[in-house]
Scaffold this motif. Structure first.
Motif, PDB file in Angstrom:
ATOM      1  N   THR A  21      37.237  42.131  34.645  1.00 35.25           N
ATOM      2  CA  THR A  21      37.824  41.928  35.974  1.00 35.25           C
ATOM      3  C   THR A  21      36.902  42.486  37.063  1.00 35.25           C
ATOM      4  O   THR A  21      36.678  41.837  38.084  1.00 35.25           O
ATOM      5  CB  THR A  21      39.219  42.584  36.047  1.00 35.25           C
ATOM      6  N   ALA A  22      36.337  43.660  36.823  1.00 33.33           N
ATOM      7  CA  ALA A  22      35.425  44.271  37.805  1.00 33.33           C
ATOM      8  C   ALA A  22      34.135  43.462  37.933  1.00 33.33           C
ATOM      9  O   ALA A  22      33.641  43.251  39.050  1.00 33.33           O
ATOM     10  CB  ALA A  22      35.107  45.711  37.399  1.00 33.33           C
ATOM     11  N   ALA A  23      33.584  42.995  36.818  1.00 32.70           N
ATOM     12  CA  ALA A  23      32.337  42.210  36.858  1.00 32.70           C
ATOM     13  C   ALA A  23      32.555  40.888  37.581  1.00 32.70           C
ATOM     14  O   ALA A  23      31.697  40.432  38.342  1.00 32.70           O
ATOM     15  CB  ALA A  23      31.814  41.963  35.443  1.00 32.70           C
ATOM     16  N   LEU A  24      33.696  40.267  37.354  1.00 32.85           N
ATOM     17  CA  LEU A  24      34.014  39.016  38.061  1.00 32.85           C
ATOM     18  C   LEU A  24      34.146  39.272  39.565  1.00 32.85           C
ATOM     19  O   LEU A  24      33.629  38.509  40.380  1.00 32.85           O
ATOM     20  CB  LEU A  24      35.297  38.391  37.503  1.00 32.85           C
ATOM     21  N   LYS A  25      34.831  40.356  39.916  1.00 31.83           N
ATOM     22  CA  LYS A  25      35.011  40.698  41.332  1.00 31.83           C
ATOM     23  C   LYS A  25      33.665  40.907  42.011  1.00 31.83           C
ATOM     24  O   LYS A  25      33.457  40.470  43.143  1.00 31.83           O
ATOM     25  CB  LYS A  25      35.887  41.945  41.463  1.00 31.83           C
ATOM     26  N   GLU A  26      32.748  41.563  41.311  1.00 34.37           N
ATOM     27  CA  GLU A  26      31.408  41.816  41.856  1.00 34.37           C
ATOM     28  C   GLU A  26      30.688  40.505  42.190  1.00 34.37           C
ATOM     29  O   GLU A  26      29.857  40.455  43.091  1.00 34.37           O
ATOM     30  CB  GLU A  26      30.594  42.625  40.835  1.00 34.37           C
ATOM     31  N   GLN A  27      31.042  39.428  41.500  1.00 32.52           N
ATOM     32  CA  GLN A  27      30.417  38.122  41.723  1.00 32.52           C
ATOM     33  C   GLN A  27      31.289  37.205  42.594  1.00 32.52           C
ATOM     34  O   GLN A  27      31.050  36.005  42.666  1.00 32.52           O
ATOM     35  CB  GLN A  27      30.119  37.451  40.385  1.00 32.52           C
ATOM     36  N   GLY A  28      32.311  37.779  43.236  1.00 36.27           N
ATOM     37  CA  GLY A  28      33.129  37.015  44.173  1.00 36.27           C
ATOM     38  C   GLY A  28      34.311  36.284  43.561  1.00 36.27           C
ATOM     39  O   GLY A  28      34.947  35.475  44.231  1.00 36.27           O
ATOM     40  N   PHE A  29      34.627  36.571  42.295  1.00 33.87           N
ATOM     41  CA  PHE A  29      35.761  35.932  41.632  1.00 33.87           C
ATOM     42  C   PHE A  29      36.960  36.868  41.617  1.00 33.87           C
ATOM     43  O   PHE A  29      36.823  38.056  41.342  1.00 33.87           O
ATOM     44  CB  PHE A  29      35.434  35.590  40.170  1.00 33.87           C
ATOM     45  N   GLY A  30      38.115  36.311  41.894  1.00 28.81           N
ATOM     46  CA  GLY A  30      39.364  37.025  41.692  1.00 28.81           C
ATOM     47  C   GLY A  30      40.065  36.414  40.498  1.00 28.81           C
ATOM     48  O   GLY A  30      39.791  35.275  40.133  1.00 28.81           O
ATOM     49  N   VAL A  31      40.965  37.168  39.893  1.00 29.00           N
ATOM     50  CA  VAL A  31      41.737  36.647  38.775  1.00 29.00           C
ATOM     51  C   VAL A  31      43.093  36.215  39.319  1.00 29.00           C
ATOM     52  O   VAL A  31      43.901  37.043  39.735  1.00 29.00           O
ATOM     53  CB  VAL A  31      41.880  37.692  37.650  1.00 29.00           C
ATOM     54  N   LEU A  32      43.320  34.902  39.346  1.00 28.89           N
ATOM     55  CA  LEU A  32      44.568  34.339  39.872  1.00 28.89           C
ATOM     56  C   LEU A  32      45.694  34.360  38.855  1.00 28.89           C
ATOM     57  O   LEU A  32      46.861  34.508  39.220  1.00 28.89           O
ATOM     58  CB  LEU A  32      44.343  32.887  40.306  1.00 28.89           C
ATOM     59  N   THR A  33      45.336  34.155  37.592  1.00 26.15           N
ATOM     60  CA  THR A  33      46.345  34.102  36.541  1.00 26.15           C
ATOM     61  C   THR A  33      45.848  34.866  35.315  1.00 26.15           C
ATOM     62  O   THR A  33      44.647  34.951  35.070  1.00 26.15           O
ATOM     63  CB  THR A  33      46.644  32.646  36.102  1.00 26.15           C
ATOM     64  N   THR A  34      46.788  35.404  34.588  1.00 31.24           N
ATOM     65  CA  THR A  34      46.499  36.039  33.307  1.00 31.24           C
ATOM     66  C   THR A  34      47.509  35.511  32.313  1.00 31.24           C
ATOM     67  O   THR A  34      48.713  35.695  32.498  1.00 31.24           O
ATOM     68  CB  THR A  34      46.605  37.571  33.400  1.00 31.24           C
ATOM     69  N   ILE A  35      47.009  34.851  31.291  1.00 27.30           N
ATOM     70  CA  ILE A  35      47.883  34.322  30.242  1.00 27.30           C
ATOM     71  C   ILE A  35      47.660  35.170  28.998  1.00 27.30           C
ATOM     72  O   ILE A  35      46.552  35.214  28.456  1.00 27.30           O
ATOM     73  CB  ILE A  35      47.573  32.841  29.947  1.00 27.30           C
ATOM     74  N   ASP A  36      48.714  35.851  28.567  1.00 28.79           N
ATOM     75  CA  ASP A  36      48.651  36.662  27.357  1.00 28.79           C
ATOM     76  C   ASP A  36      49.025  35.752  26.188  1.00 28.79           C
ATOM     77  O   ASP A  36      50.199  35.561  25.878  1.00 28.79           O
ATOM     78  CB  ASP A  36      49.604  37.847  27.477  1.00 28.79           C
ATOM     79  N   VAL A  37      48.013  35.169  25.570  1.00 30.88           N
ATOM     80  CA  VAL A  37      48.233  34.199  24.496  1.00 30.88           C
ATOM     81  C   VAL A  37      48.916  34.865  23.312  1.00 30.88           C
ATOM     82  O   VAL A  37      49.833  34.299  22.716  1.00 30.88           O
ATOM     83  CB  VAL A  37      46.905  33.528  24.085  1.00 30.88           C
TER      84      VAL A  37
END
Length: 132
Positions: A21-37
């Motif tokens: 989550t932190a690495a994605l944020k550093e690249q401008g991505f947010g996490v919109l959804t989380t699916i716990d499969v």
């Protein structure tokens, strides 16, 4: 066709999710959804699998550019990132944005957006790889 980018981390699942989550944020991505499969399969059909999350990652600027190029591209958004336990390690895989271009066709105007998204996702995965 290989449609994913990935890295294996020598860290527990929970720590890996936070790092992803932190690495994605550093690249401008947010996490919109989380699916716990894992939880969903357990609840719905009584099946047991390893810890397995699908994160719906979105970079709003890139998503906007993609939608301007092809309104139907929303069918392929957001970028899915899978975080799954593999023994004592965790595997992180992201869909290769070039898959959008392959599905939409070369005349869709998505080449530049996919190139930038791939660069950012690759950078996020590379940052994770340095963590081990």
């Amino acid at each position: 066709m290989d449609y994913g980018l990935g890295v294996r981390l020598d860290r527990p699942f929970g720590q890996a999710v936070e790092a992803v989550t932190a690495a994605l944020k550093e690249q401008g991505f947010g996490v919109l959804t989380t699916i716990d499969v894992r939880a969903t399969l357990r609840e719905k059909i009584g099946a047991e699998i390893e810890d397995y999350l699908i994160l719906g990652a979105c970079n709003p600027a890139l998503a906007h550019r993609a939608l301007l190029a092809d309104r139907r591209i929303g069918l392929l958004l957001p970028c899915n990132v899978v975080v799954r336990a593999d023994g004592d390690a965790t595997v992180v895989e992201a869909v290769d944005p070039q898959t959008m271009v392959a599905l939409a066709g070369p005349d869709g105007g998505l080449d530049e957006v996919a190139d930038e998204a791939a660069r950012r996702l690759t950078a996020a995965l590379a940052a994770l790889a340095t963590l081990g």
